[in-house]
Design a protein around this motif. Structure first.
Motif, PDB file in Angstrom:
ATOM      1  N   ASN A 155      -3.308 -19.112 -33.781  1.00 19.69           N
ATOM      2  CA  ASN A 155      -3.953 -19.929 -34.797  1.00 19.69           C
ATOM      3  C   ASN A 155      -4.890 -19.035 -35.601  1.00 19.69           C
ATOM      4  O   ASN A 155      -5.417 -18.042 -35.070  1.00 19.69           O
ATOM      5  CB  ASN A 155      -4.753 -21.066 -34.155  1.00 19.69           C
ATOM      6  N   GLY A 214      12.928 -27.439 -40.098  1.00 19.43           N
ATOM      7  CA  GLY A 214      12.437 -26.703 -38.946  1.00 19.43           C
ATOM      8  C   GLY A 214      11.703 -25.464 -39.389  1.00 19.43           C
ATOM      9  O   GLY A 214      12.033 -24.866 -40.422  1.00 19.43           O
ATOM     10  N   GLN A 215      10.676 -25.064 -38.630  1.00 19.13           N
ATOM     11  CA  GLN A 215       9.939 -23.864 -38.970  1.00 19.13           C
ATOM     12  C   GLN A 215       9.221 -23.345 -37.732  1.00 19.13           C
ATOM     13  O   GLN A 215       9.064 -24.062 -36.741  1.00 19.13           O
ATOM     14  CB  GLN A 215       8.929 -24.134 -40.091  1.00 19.13           C
ATOM     15  N   GLY A 216       8.828 -22.094 -37.796  1.00 17.91           N
ATOM     16  CA  GLY A 216       8.150 -21.485 -36.668  1.00 17.91           C
ATOM     17  C   GLY A 216       7.990 -19.992 -36.887  1.00 17.91           C
ATOM     18  O   GLY A 216       8.073 -19.503 -38.016  1.00 17.91           O
ATOM     19  N   ASN A 217       7.769 -19.274 -35.802  1.00 18.12           N
ATOM     20  CA  ASN A 217       7.602 -17.823 -35.870  1.00 18.12           C
ATOM     21  C   ASN A 217       8.811 -17.117 -35.263  1.00 18.12           C
ATOM     22  O   ASN A 217       9.522 -17.680 -34.435  1.00 18.12           O
ATOM     23  CB  ASN A 217       6.346 -17.392 -35.116  1.00 18.12           C
ATOM     24  N   TYR A 218       9.017 -15.875 -35.677  1.00 21.26           N
ATOM     25  CA  TYR A 218      10.079 -15.063 -35.080  1.00 21.26           C
ATOM     26  C   TYR A 218       9.506 -13.693 -34.741  1.00 21.26           C
ATOM     27  O   TYR A 218       8.533 -13.232 -35.365  1.00 21.26           O
ATOM     28  CB  TYR A 218      11.278 -14.946 -36.021  1.00 21.26           C
ATOM     29  N   GLN A 225       7.188 -15.673 -40.193  1.00 19.65           N
ATOM     30  CA  GLN A 225       7.534 -17.085 -40.054  1.00 19.65           C
ATOM     31  C   GLN A 225       8.912 -17.344 -40.666  1.00 19.65           C
ATOM     32  O   GLN A 225       9.333 -16.633 -41.576  1.00 19.65           O
ATOM     33  CB  GLN A 225       6.499 -17.966 -40.769  1.00 19.65           C
ATOM     34  N   ARG A 244      13.139 -16.510 -31.653  1.00 17.79           N
ATOM     35  CA  ARG A 244      12.280 -17.539 -32.231  1.00 17.79           C
ATOM     36  C   ARG A 244      11.305 -18.057 -31.185  1.00 17.79           C
ATOM     37  O   ARG A 244      11.661 -18.233 -30.014  1.00 17.79           O
ATOM     38  CB  ARG A 244      13.112 -18.703 -32.768  1.00 17.79           C
ATOM     39  N   LEU A 245      10.088 -18.303 -31.615  1.00 18.18           N
ATOM     40  CA  LEU A 245       9.070 -18.854 -30.735  1.00 18.18           C
ATOM     41  C   LEU A 245       8.961 -20.347 -30.997  1.00 18.18           C
ATOM     42  O   LEU A 245       8.749 -20.771 -32.147  1.00 18.18           O
ATOM     43  CB  LEU A 245       7.727 -18.169 -30.979  1.00 18.18           C
ATOM     44  N   ALA A 246       9.124 -21.135 -29.953  1.00 16.50           N
ATOM     45  CA  ALA A 246       9.157 -22.589 -30.112  1.00 16.50           C
ATOM     46  C   ALA A 246       7.851 -23.116 -30.670  1.00 16.50           C
ATOM     47  O   ALA A 246       7.827 -24.009 -31.521  1.00 16.50           O
ATOM     48  CB  ALA A 246       9.462 -23.247 -28.767  1.00 16.50           C
ATOM     49  N   ASP A 247       6.723 -22.588 -30.195  1.00 13.36           N
ATOM     50  CA  ASP A 247       5.410 -23.033 -30.663  1.00 13.36           C
ATOM     51  C   ASP A 247       4.693 -21.864 -31.317  1.00 13.36           C
ATOM     52  O   ASP A 247       4.901 -20.687 -30.954  1.00 13.36           O
ATOM     53  CB  ASP A 247       4.574 -23.564 -29.491  1.00 13.36           C
ATOM     54  N   ALA A 248       3.845 -22.204 -32.256  1.00 19.59           N
ATOM     55  CA  ALA A 248       3.067 -21.157 -32.908  1.00 19.59           C
ATOM     56  C   ALA A 248       2.118 -20.531 -31.879  1.00 19.59           C
ATOM     57  O   ALA A 248       1.262 -21.225 -31.327  1.00 19.59           O
ATOM     58  CB  ALA A 248       2.276 -21.741 -34.069  1.00 19.59           C
TER      59      ALA A 248
END
Length: 346
Positions: A288, A271-275, A305, A281-285
């Motif tokens: 871009n 799992g990975q993403g932004n915080y 990230q 935590r943000l579900a989607d980036a």
């Protein structure tokens, strides 16, 4: 001195055993084991010979791979590596992979397919063939109880499967110590890698044997039992593969903005993403790469990230946990088979 056979023994059995059932292997448990060996000796022989041949092949392959790695100093190097020691090894790593990819994959495939083959050609016919042909009636009319007969029919195959799969798995794990992960590109968390290392192929092979025996006992048809066994084993593998990332808590690594996210090659990212700066935590980036990228990050309060992953040190705990679950299921199926046998035949 001349030996005279007593009446009723035919010169072979004992008195009261005119048919020579002791020799035929129907009375004592040891004789039953001999009978089971005689019935399935071809499959046993093929399985043990394949395991022995695979182990020898792993030993030869290990020697060749270790020699290549030492000669080119590429231990721990991948095709794209940040380690300065590996700066000029890309060509050697590529040559190594081109040379040994197919032999390594062949052994992996053998171990991945082994449980299905055990279930198809040993587990499913083990009981179903006897019930379908009615030959079990001969045994059960002797001084052998149904549970004793079932124990002999399942214990010896389980011992053979345990011996063959353990030996081959140990040999491949020994090979993997030299060739696995970065250099070969065959990582422990890949589908083939995980299913072919350590206790996992052993546990799944015993599970396939238990599934096949129970299916044969319930369905009493060999071909039908083979199909059900294959479907059940594959279904269990798929289910546990989906659960595997959650068998151990993941490790979370955070990468603040302006720092490129980079984990070791042998880390299994799940799992990975932004915080944000608050830790949310943000579900989607949310952003871009674009001319307004930095502005977008500030607008969403993105601090960096994160990556949830299993490091290589989680491999063996995950393997033993999954193998334990599989063996527990196999034990439940085996107990169920004995309960069915007792209910049907007393």
């Amino acid at each position: 001195m001349t030996t005279t056979a007593h009446p009723g023994t035919n010169g072979r059995g004992t008195a009261g055993d005119p048919g020579g059932t002791r020799e035929a292997g129907l009375a004592p448990l040891g004789g039953l084991a001999w009978l089971v060996w005689r019935q399935h000796r071809l499959v046993f022989g093929v399985l043990l010979a394949a395991a022995a041949g695979g182990a020898v092949w792993c030993a030869v392959l290990r020697g060749q791979m270790a020699g290549f790695i030492d000669a080119h100093h590429i231990a721990g190097c991948s095709q794209i590596s940040l380690d300065p020691r590996c700066a000029h090894t890309q060509e050697a790593v590529t040559t190594f992979r081109d040379t040994y990819r197919s032999p390594l994959r062949l052994v992996e495939m053998g171990l991945v397919l082994l449980p299905a083959l055990v279930g198809l050609f040993l587990g499913a016919p083990l009981i179903a063939r006897e019930l379908e042909a009615g030959t079990h009636k001969l045994v059960l009319t002797q001084s052998v109880g149904p549970l004793r007969w079932l124990a002999a029919k399942t214990c010896l195959p389980a011992l053979v499967v345990l011996t063959a799969t353990t030996g081959l798995s140990l040999a491949f794990s020994w090979l993997w110590q030299v060739a696995g992960d970065e250099v070969s590109g065959f990582y422990w968390y890949s589908t083939f890698g995980f299913y072919s290392l350590g206790p996992v192929p052993v546990a799944y092979s015993l599970l396939a044997l238990a599934v096949g025996a129970l299916a044969g006992l319930l369905l009493r048809r060999t071909v039908l039992s083979m199909g059900v066994t294959l479907a059940a084993v594959v279904a269990l593998q798929v289910v546990l593969a989906q659960l595997r990332p959650y068998l151990l808590p993941v490790v979370t690594t955070e990468f603040p903005n302006r720092r490129s996210p980079q984990l070791p090659d042998d880390a299994w990212v799940v799992g990975q993403g932004n915080y944000t700066r608050s830790g949310a935590r943000l579900a989607d980036a949310p952003c871009n790469p674009a001319p307004t990228y930095e502005t977008c990050l500030r607008q969403h309060d993105v601090a960096g990230q994160y990556m949830d992953h299993h490091p290589a040190s989680h491999h063996w705990p995950l393997a033993w946990i999954e193998a334990g679950i599989v063996l527990a299921v196999a034990a439940v199926l085996t107990v169920t088979a004995f309960r069915v046998m007792r209910r049907r035949h007393g």
